[in-house]
Design a protein around this motif. Structure first.
Motif, PDB file in Angstrom:
ATOM      1  N   ASN A   1      35.215 -34.235  21.193  1.00 42.96           N
ATOM      2  CA  ASN A   1      36.654 -34.020  21.012  1.00 42.96           C
ATOM      3  C   ASN A   1      37.233 -34.937  19.941  1.00 42.96           C
ATOM      4  OD1 ASN A   1      36.273 -33.606  24.364  1.00 42.96           O
ATOM      5  ND2 ASN A   1      37.245 -31.953  23.231  1.00 42.96           N
ATOM      6  N   LEU A   2      36.652 -34.865  18.734  1.00 46.15           N
ATOM      7  CA  LEU A   2      37.172 -35.630  17.607  1.00 46.15           C
ATOM      8  C   LEU A   2      38.520 -35.051  17.189  1.00 46.15           C
ATOM      9  CD1 LEU A   2      34.056 -36.065  15.270  1.00 46.15           C
ATOM     10  CD2 LEU A   2      34.656 -37.324  17.341  1.00 46.15           C
ATOM     11  N   GLU A   3      39.519 -35.918  17.076  1.00 41.35           N
ATOM     12  CA  GLU A   3      40.856 -35.493  16.678  1.00 41.35           C
ATOM     13  C   GLU A   3      41.449 -36.505  15.710  1.00 41.35           C
ATOM     14  OE1 GLU A   3      43.133 -33.297  20.114  1.00 41.35           O
ATOM     15  OE2 GLU A   3      42.179 -35.084  20.959  1.00 41.35           O
ATOM     16  N   ILE A   4      42.393 -36.049  14.897  1.00 45.41           N
ATOM     17  CA  ILE A   4      43.154 -36.944  14.034  1.00 45.41           C
ATOM     18  C   ILE A   4      44.642 -36.739  14.286  1.00 45.41           C
ATOM     19  CG2 ILE A   4      41.399 -37.121  12.237  1.00 45.41           C
ATOM     20  CD1 ILE A   4      43.050 -35.127  10.580  1.00 45.41           C
ATOM     21  N   VAL A   5      45.438 -37.728  13.915  1.00 44.46           N
ATOM     22  CA  VAL A   5      46.889 -37.656  13.998  1.00 44.46           C
ATOM     23  C   VAL A   5      47.406 -37.390  12.588  1.00 44.46           C
ATOM     24  CG1 VAL A   5      49.016 -38.846  14.637  1.00 44.46           C
ATOM     25  CG2 VAL A   5      46.898 -39.277  15.921  1.00 44.46           C
ATOM     26  N   ASP A   6      48.195 -36.326  12.442  1.00 41.98           N
ATOM     27  CA  ASP A   6      48.647 -35.925  11.110  1.00 41.98           C
ATOM     28  C   ASP A   6      50.031 -36.465  10.793  1.00 41.98           C
ATOM     29  OD1 ASP A   6      50.376 -34.277  12.528  1.00 41.98           O
ATOM     30  OD2 ASP A   6      49.114 -32.492  12.271  1.00 41.98           O
TER      31      ASP A   6
ATOM     32  N   LYS B   1      56.150 -43.924  20.167  1.00 39.25           N
ATOM     33  CA  LYS B   1      56.257 -42.472  20.183  1.00 39.25           C
ATOM     34  C   LYS B   1      54.851 -41.896  20.128  1.00 39.25           C
ATOM     35  CE  LYS B   1      58.675 -38.606  18.002  1.00 39.25           C
ATOM     36  NZ  LYS B   1      59.576 -38.198  16.907  1.00 39.25           N
ATOM     37  N   VAL B   2      54.416 -41.316  21.236  1.00 36.28           N
ATOM     38  CA  VAL B   2      53.021 -40.879  21.328  1.00 36.28           C
ATOM     39  C   VAL B   2      52.827 -39.583  20.547  1.00 36.28           C
ATOM     40  CG1 VAL B   2      52.734 -41.973  23.575  1.00 36.28           C
ATOM     41  CG2 VAL B   2      53.407 -39.563  23.467  1.00 36.28           C
ATOM     42  N   PRO B   3      51.615 -39.355  20.054  1.00 36.76           N
ATOM     43  CA  PRO B   3      51.354 -38.118  19.312  1.00 36.76           C
ATOM     44  C   PRO B   3      51.558 -36.883  20.177  1.00 36.76           C
ATOM     45  CG  PRO B   3      49.598 -39.719  18.946  1.00 36.76           C
ATOM     46  CD  PRO B   3      50.447 -40.253  20.058  1.00 36.76           C
ATOM     47  N   LYS B   4      52.055 -35.832  19.582  1.00 32.77           N
ATOM     48  CA  LYS B   4      52.164 -34.557  20.283  1.00 32.77           C
ATOM     49  C   LYS B   4      50.764 -34.095  20.688  1.00 32.77           C
ATOM     50  CE  LYS B   4      56.069 -33.244  17.304  1.00 32.77           C
ATOM     51  NZ  LYS B   4      55.911 -34.343  16.328  1.00 32.77           N
ATOM     52  N   GLY B   5      50.614 -33.709  21.935  1.00 38.31           N
ATOM     53  CA  GLY B   5      49.307 -33.332  22.445  1.00 38.31           C
ATOM     54  C   GLY B   5      48.658 -34.417  23.280  1.00 38.31           C
ATOM     55  N   MET B   6      49.249 -35.618  23.319  1.00 43.83           N
ATOM     56  CA  MET B   6      48.754 -36.709  24.147  1.00 43.83           C
ATOM     57  C   MET B   6      49.539 -36.711  25.445  1.00 43.83           C
ATOM     58  SD  MET B   6      48.841 -40.785  23.314  1.00 43.83           S
ATOM     59  CE  MET B   6      48.566 -42.030  24.577  1.00 43.83           C
ATOM     60  N   ASN B   7      48.819 -36.663  26.562  1.00 46.25           N
ATOM     61  CA  ASN B   7      49.469 -36.604  27.862  1.00 46.25           C
ATOM     62  C   ASN B   7      49.655 -37.998  28.431  1.00 46.25           C
ATOM     63  OD1 ASN B   7      49.526 -33.739  27.974  1.00 46.25           O
ATOM     64  ND2 ASN B   7      47.355 -33.738  28.540  1.00 46.25           N
ATOM     65  N   VAL B   8      50.914 -38.425  28.551  1.00 52.38           N
ATOM     66  CA  VAL B   8      51.245 -39.699  29.184  1.00 52.38           C
ATOM     67  C   VAL B   8      52.254 -39.430  30.279  1.00 52.38           C
ATOM     68  CG1 VAL B   8      52.279 -41.963  28.852  1.00 52.38           C
ATOM     69  CG2 VAL B   8      50.817 -41.015  27.084  1.00 52.38           C
ATOM     70  N   LYS B   9      51.960 -39.913  31.477  1.00 50.18           N
ATOM     71  CA  LYS B   9      52.871 -39.735  32.610  1.00 50.18           C
ATOM     72  C   LYS B   9      53.926 -40.825  32.564  1.00 50.18           C
ATOM     73  CE  LYS B   9      49.262 -37.674  35.487  1.00 50.18           C
ATOM     74  NZ  LYS B   9      48.470 -37.797  36.736  1.00 50.18           N
TER      75      LYS B   9
ATOM     76  N   LYS C   1      49.455 -44.621  14.524  1.00 45.23           N
ATOM     77  CA  LYS C   1      50.590 -45.364  13.962  1.00 45.23           C
ATOM     78  C   LYS C   1      51.885 -44.841  14.561  1.00 45.23           C
ATOM     79  CE  LYS C   1      52.511 -46.783   9.457  1.00 45.23           C
ATOM     80  NZ  LYS C   1      52.348 -48.235   9.695  1.00 45.23           N
ATOM     81  N   ASP C   2      52.606 -45.706  15.241  1.00 36.81           N
ATOM     82  CA  ASP C   2      53.896 -45.338  15.814  1.00 36.81           C
ATOM     83  C   ASP C   2      54.851 -44.989  14.673  1.00 36.81           C
ATOM     84  OD1 ASP C   2      56.303 -45.110  17.120  1.00 36.81           O
ATOM     85  OD2 ASP C   2      56.343 -47.148  17.916  1.00 36.81           O
ATOM     86  N   PRO C   3      55.291 -43.714  14.577  1.00 32.26           N
ATOM     87  CA  PRO C   3      56.110 -43.315  13.426  1.00 32.26           C
ATOM     88  C   PRO C   3      57.487 -43.973  13.400  1.00 32.26           C
ATOM     89  CG  PRO C   3      56.016 -41.547  15.041  1.00 32.26           C
ATOM     90  CD  PRO C   3      55.044 -42.586  15.507  1.00 32.26           C
ATOM     91  N   LYS C   4      57.919 -44.505  14.525  1.00 37.81           N
ATOM     92  CA  LYS C   4      59.252 -45.106  14.584  1.00 37.81           C
ATOM     93  C   LYS C   4      59.234 -46.571  14.180  1.00 37.81           C
ATOM     94  CE  LYS C   4      63.335 -45.128  17.555  1.00 37.81           C
ATOM     95  NZ  LYS C   4      63.885 -44.714  18.880  1.00 37.81           N
ATOM     96  N   VAL C   5      58.256 -47.337  14.700  1.00 34.86           N
ATOM     97  CA  VAL C   5      58.203 -48.780  14.451  1.00 34.86           C
ATOM     98  C   VAL C   5      57.181 -49.135  13.377  1.00 34.86           C
ATOM     99  CG1 VAL C   5      57.841 -51.037  15.539  1.00 34.86           C
ATOM    100  CG2 VAL C   5      58.946 -49.198  16.828  1.00 34.86           C
ATOM    101  N   GLY C   6      56.084 -48.372  13.307  1.00 36.40           N
ATOM    102  CA  GLY C   6      55.093 -48.592  12.270  1.00 36.40           C
ATOM    103  C   GLY C   6      53.860 -49.346  12.705  1.00 36.40           C
ATOM    104  N   ASN C   7      53.820 -49.851  13.952  1.00 41.18           N
ATOM    105  CA  ASN C   7      52.642 -50.555  14.441  1.00 41.18           C
ATOM    106  C   ASN C   7      51.534 -49.568  14.793  1.00 41.18           C
ATOM    107  OD1 ASN C   7      54.009 -53.076  14.323  1.00 41.18           O
ATOM    108  ND2 ASN C   7      54.947 -52.672  16.325  1.00 41.18           N
ATOM    109  N   TRP C   8      50.276 -50.035  14.692  1.00 39.82           N
ATOM    110  CA  TRP C   8      49.118 -49.204  15.036  1.00 39.82           C
ATOM    111  C   TRP C   8      48.736 -49.472  16.492  1.00 39.82           C
ATOM    112  CZ3 TRP C   8      46.700 -45.514  12.079  1.00 39.82           C
ATOM    113  CH2 TRP C   8      47.072 -45.449  10.732  1.00 39.82           C
ATOM    114  N   TRP C   9      48.914 -48.478  17.351  1.00 37.96           N
ATOM    115  CA  TRP C   9      48.681 -48.615  18.782  1.00 37.96           C
ATOM    116  C   TRP C   9      47.292 -48.129  19.180  1.00 37.96           C
ATOM    117  CZ3 TRP C   9      51.379 -50.604  22.909  1.00 37.96           C
ATOM    118  CH2 TRP C   9      52.629 -51.146  22.596  1.00 37.96           C
ATOM    119  N   MET C  10      46.808 -48.652  20.297  1.00 40.12           N
ATOM    120  CA  MET C  10      45.533 -48.225  20.865  1.00 40.12           C
ATOM    121  C   MET C  10      45.737 -47.857  22.328  1.00 40.12           C
ATOM    122  SD  MET C  10      42.121 -50.532  21.467  1.00 40.12           S
ATOM    123  CE  MET C  10      40.915 -50.097  22.728  1.00 40.12           C
TER     124      MET C  10
END
Length: 380
Positions: free
Chosen positions: A328-333, A46-54, A255-264
């Motif tokens: 463009n430093l950003e964090i995921v909340d 589940k990608v962070p809101k604000g991340m554009n994935v086609k 961190k994928d909020p559904k599964v818990g793995n840290w994605w890159m």
């Protein structure tokens, strides 16, 4: 492209690397004892809101794309579906390490500079070789990821066992104990690790303050690769030139909020792979701090300071086209949303050798210039 007994395919890169295409279920990650029963995540995170994935579908193969550029791509190459690209280690790579055990690992005597550095007391200077120019968040918040676009250069390295890197750190745990958890990614020039001075995409992780766990790239078990296009440890091309074209890479770790793995993800939202939650203690829940910036190793404990460069080799005040930058430093909340970082602190242990200067603009959001030449008249 040729077939071998051990690998489905391999590619000879123009820079001399050999990239093996290994079946995804045979990759090193799954040899880790904590991942004995791990099933590779097939459904896209589940990608962070604000991340554009086609998205073209819901599976991992549907979501990833080949937008990022590495030198081994020059002939239009990529590994077949169902395999992952792994840079082949050579005998010479191993021989440059002091021991087989140390191959692919940060030297603890130096790596501990990160865990022993008290971020809430930036006047404390590490005495074990690592020098930094970083921006960082506070240590009291819950963080679920970070993002930045990082300018890519090829800094000069004075001796083979020094390196220069620019990266994101995702951190949790004690900075003065043995339980620090860290996830790291960016670009790195390390003649000792790679045998040349090209900037390369790299990752690192540890769950015990660099004592026994973790390694660079895929040189030990842990990081699970899912992408058939991006080779971790492969050289990045093209790179920036002084007063000329500037090139950068974008890295997001979350961190994928559904599964818990840290994605890159790398480049244009290309999913590369993930660090399974099982690898960590503190990061199994969330991070407490993020750092962005540069790091070099100065092996000269006494005498003249190293001339190994950080970033472009220019100080922050030289600005665009000369100094290296993060933008463009950003964090995921907590609700899995990307947001611009508005409050950061900065730290450079030795500003006569390497420094950092942060600012804000509408186009670049929070950004900073950083780096330096190392040895110079003010840094003898």
């Amino acid at each position: 492209m040729s077939s071998t007994k051990c690998f489905s395919y391999y590619f000879q890169s123009p820079d001399g690397d050999i990239i093996d295409c290994v079946h995804k279920r045979k990759q090193p990650a799954l040899d880790h004892p904590l991942l004995k029963n791990h099933k590779i995540q097939k459904v896209a995170p589940k990608v962070p809101k604000g991340m554009n994935v086609k998205k073209r579908g819901t599976t991992m193969e549907d979501v990833v794309s080949g937008g990022a550029w590495q030198m081994w791509h020059q002939n239009g190459t990529r590994c077949p579906k169902g395999t992952v690209p792994i840079r082949r280690s050579t005998v010479h790579d191993v021989l440059r390490a002091k021991s087989l055990y140390e191959f692919g690992k940060k030297k603890r005597s130096m790596a501990m500079s990160l865990s022993r550095r008290r971020i809430d007391a930036p006047d404390v200077v590490s005495g074990n070789g690592h020098e930094h120019a970083i921006a960082y968040t506070g240590s009291s918040q819950e963080v679920y990821g970070a993002k930045a676009t990082i300018n890519v250069w090829d800094p000069s390295i004075q001796v083979v066992n020094e390196f220069s890197l620019s990266q994101i750190w995702i951190l949790s745990g004690s900075f003065d104990g043995s339980d620090l958890n860290s996830i790291e990614a960016g670009w790195q020039v390390s003649p000792e690790l790679y045998g040349d001075s090209r900037p390369r995409l790299f990752t690192y992780w540890t769950s015990d303050s660099y004592q026994a766990t973790g390694c660079y790239n895929l040189l030990c078990s842990g990081f699970v690769q899912t992408n058939s296009r991006i080779a971790i440890g492969a050289s990045i091309s093209p790179i920036s030139s002084l007063d000329s074209n500037q090139y950068d890479i974008t890295i997001l770790i979350w961190k994928d909020p559904k599964v818990g793995n840290w994605w890159m993800s790398f480049g244009d939202s290309t999913l590369v792979g993930y660090w399974p939650a099982e690898l960590f203690t503190h990061l199994a829940q969330h991070a407490t701090m993020v750092e962005w910036g540069g790091e070099v190793v100065n092996t000269r404990v006494t005498g003249q300071h190293t001339s190994t460069q950080m970033g472009s080799g220019h100080f922050a005040e030289d600005g665009f086209g000369k100094a290296s930058y993060f933008r463009n430093l950003e964090i995921v909340d907590t609700d899995n949303s990307l947001s611009s970082v508005h409050e950061i602190s900065t730290l450079a242990e030795n500003t006569n050798c390497y420094d950092i200067k942060s600012s804000y603009s509408n186009d670049w959001g929070t950004y900073f210039y950083y780096g330096g030449p190392g040895n110079n008249p003010q840094c003898p």
